[in-house]
Design an enzyme around this catalytic site. Sequence first.
Site, PDB file in Angstrom:
ATOM      1  CG  LEU A 220      -1.771   1.114   1.395  1.00  0.00           C
ATOM      2  CD1 LEU A 220      -2.966   1.069   0.618  1.00  0.00           C
ATOM      3  CD2 LEU A 220      -2.536   1.704   3.483  1.00  0.00           C
ATOM      4  CG  PHE A 221      -1.053   5.111  -0.951  1.00  0.00           C
ATOM      5  CD1 PHE A 221      -1.341   6.539  -0.092  1.00  0.00           C
ATOM      6  CD2 PHE A 221      -1.961   4.664  -1.170  1.00  0.00           C
ATOM      7  CE1 PHE A 221      -2.273   6.658   0.679  1.00  0.00           C
ATOM      8  CE2 PHE A 221      -3.413   5.282  -0.931  1.00  0.00           C
ATOM      9  CZ  PHE A 221      -3.678   6.156   0.100  1.00  0.00           C
ATOM     10  N   GLY A 315      -4.794   2.479  -8.178  1.00  0.00           N
ATOM     11  CA  GLY A 315      -5.066   3.656  -6.875  1.00  0.00           C
ATOM     12  C   GLY A 315      -4.023   3.300  -5.241  1.00  0.00           C
ATOM     13  CG  ASP A 316      -6.228   1.977  -1.669  1.00  0.00           C
ATOM     14  OD1 ASP A 316      -6.344   2.735  -2.242  1.00  0.00           O
ATOM     15  OD2 ASP A 316      -7.481   1.687  -1.907  1.00  0.00           O
ATOM     16  CG  HIS A 317      -2.404  -2.086  -2.627  1.00  0.00           C
ATOM     17  ND1 HIS A 317      -1.830  -2.767  -1.521  1.00  0.00           N
ATOM     18  CD2 HIS A 317      -3.837  -2.178  -2.291  1.00  0.00           C
ATOM     19  CE1 HIS A 317      -2.562  -2.814  -0.439  1.00  0.00           C
ATOM     20  NE2 HIS A 317      -3.823  -2.080  -0.707  1.00  0.00           N
TER      21      HIS A 317
END
Length: 728
Positions: A220-221, A315-317
């Site tokens: 994840l960010f 997006g998130d990952h």
Amino acid sequence: MTKVASRKGHMTLPVEVGQEDVVLDLYQRWQADALRDSDGTSMPDSLAEQDSDIYSVMCLVRADQDYANQHPEYLHRKYLMSFPVTAMSDSVTIQPLDGYSKDKYELDDDSDPKQWWEVRNRTTGEVISVDNWSFDAQTQSVEVINVTRYHEYTVTFMARQVWDSVSMYNALTNDWDGPRIKSLDPYHPECRAHLLKHFQHWLETHPNTTVVRFTTFAFLFVIDTGEQNQDIYRDWTGYGETVSPRALQDFEKRFGYKLSPEDFVDAGYYNGTYKVPSQQYRDWMTFVQEFVVEFAAELVKMAHDAGKRTAMFQGDHWIGTEPFLASYQQIGIDINVGAVEDGVALRRLTDSGGDQIREARFYPYFFPDVFSEGNDPVVESMSNWTKIRRAMLQKPLDRIGYGGYLSLANKFPHFIDHVTDISQQFGEYLDNTQRTESQKLPGKVAVLSAWGEARSWLQNQARDQRFYVPPRPDVMELVGNNLLECLSGLPFDVEFISFDDIKQNGIDPEIKVIINTGDANSAWSGDECWDDADIIVKLREFVALGGGLLGVSDPSAYQKNGRYFQLGDVFGLEKETSLTMGRVAMPLEIAQDHYLSQFITGNEDFGNASYVYPQAQDLTVIAAQGQHLAFTARNYGQGRAVYLGNLPFTMDNARLLQYVLIWLAQQESTSFSWLSANPNVDVAFYPHTNKAAAVNFSDQPQTAMVCNTEGRVVEISLEPYQWIWLDN
């Protein structure tokens, strides 16, 4: 139940148990051809059997919570720096987790503190010997002895994440119930093997799935969370959540040197994307990218072998799999899905290489933060859509879609009608463009930063925007109102280059204009990258031989050799940083007869006062804020340079930028077909289909006069927000 008709469509529609009839209705109205589940929803059996594409979400690192609970040694970890503590005696006790969320983090008891942690005197920068500090596991504290009074001390420690950031966000923001989800780190071979086995079983038990939509591959960010479970730091492109002792040991074998905890926490700056990356951080990114690409390619092959296509949600990952990296194409993804809320986000999706299908997931997401009583989701959607579609005119987009709870969206009939209109417009866009690219003006425009292509179309805010009240704080790092948004809808070929590109390869002769925009000390402006005479000389030569240079905010800013702007000789100006208070500025007189003067209407926004003043007698001042330069132009050798104090996104600013770039490319005497002069109207021409598009950005009727390719003047009249198509 009634089945959806198999037909040509272009939208991916979210589903929800109990909303089957709504899905079937909107499937037709919104011209959908695919159904998807979303976080927090599941695919009803009756819909999974429909004659349509079925997108099924796969977040593999969160997929097996039983395994995650049984194996805390495989949870995601990261380095955190304790908040500084000032010594008041000859010893100091630090609770590393003070100030951080105890719901999200716990100290990692698998990493030996003496081997993997670090204590520093932050007043001097000195690393404290392991002989002078100890960790008490019972009290979860570090005691440091032989310290210097009134100096600050920190502990950089490895933390284990026991609550995934996405799960935490949904629980706190969207009131999701259920257990706290944990994320696994597939870098560990045993964990990786288990995840692959889990994924194979998943593939076998999802026969109706036609597209595996990966929302994650590995990491994840960065989101750091404070004591009150509030965000205290976030970096959407940060690699801080990728750390483990095993990975650090393998990195040392791969690169031949050992990383320190400080290489990750970076004195509390955490290698933020706004900073010029250190070589150590670049190497770590490369190391992580190599692993993630290899792991992701294995998952994609498994899906392909099972007869399914694959999609990645950008997006998130997306850590390690950023689509602008050359290595991304090794994964084999079929569909890129990007969250799109403005023109910059749209171009970030459409401009990357490869032959993937590009699918935009539009905001607002059907979540209660927007879809609640008293809100009007059409307001946010229309604000997004007007920016998105002007960028769509420049680079082709293949598909659109939404996510979230249809039950919430269905409570707003006006929004349902609004999306029906958007889908109809998008269908006409596909028909009239045949997914081909619009005509561009000659030459390339390059945006120069420390990151270059790797961070193409990543919105960089100006520092004054930090103090705005954001309507959507969760996406504030991505959206903004700067030059890139203005540029996203203009008819120019745009690429992103780095200082390393210039140093190693020179400047591509197809580049007509180079833009350097951003605040001083940032990766966007360049900071220490300007401490390189070779790069400075190459850029001076580029302009002197006929190139164009556009500087915005703090271009070439680096205090050295009597200059703040290292290309101040090209721009003909300097910024006051309190070091040149005794230097007398050239007189400031606003020019009325310069080519660019005609485009000043009084509606432009140049941001805050620049503190920039003239330093060349032949500098043309086109606009100023008092004595602060806001807009200047200058000839330099055979080339040209323009300075802008800032350029927040407005349509007036976007149109001004269009003519600035034309002047810098020395094309102001050329007549271009299908080029709009009206700030509120964007026009694009598609040579492949011989069609032209015109869109009205505003809520008022607009008229634009343009020339077609045969030189005939065409008058275009548009109703509020209207989008029309014309024959050439």
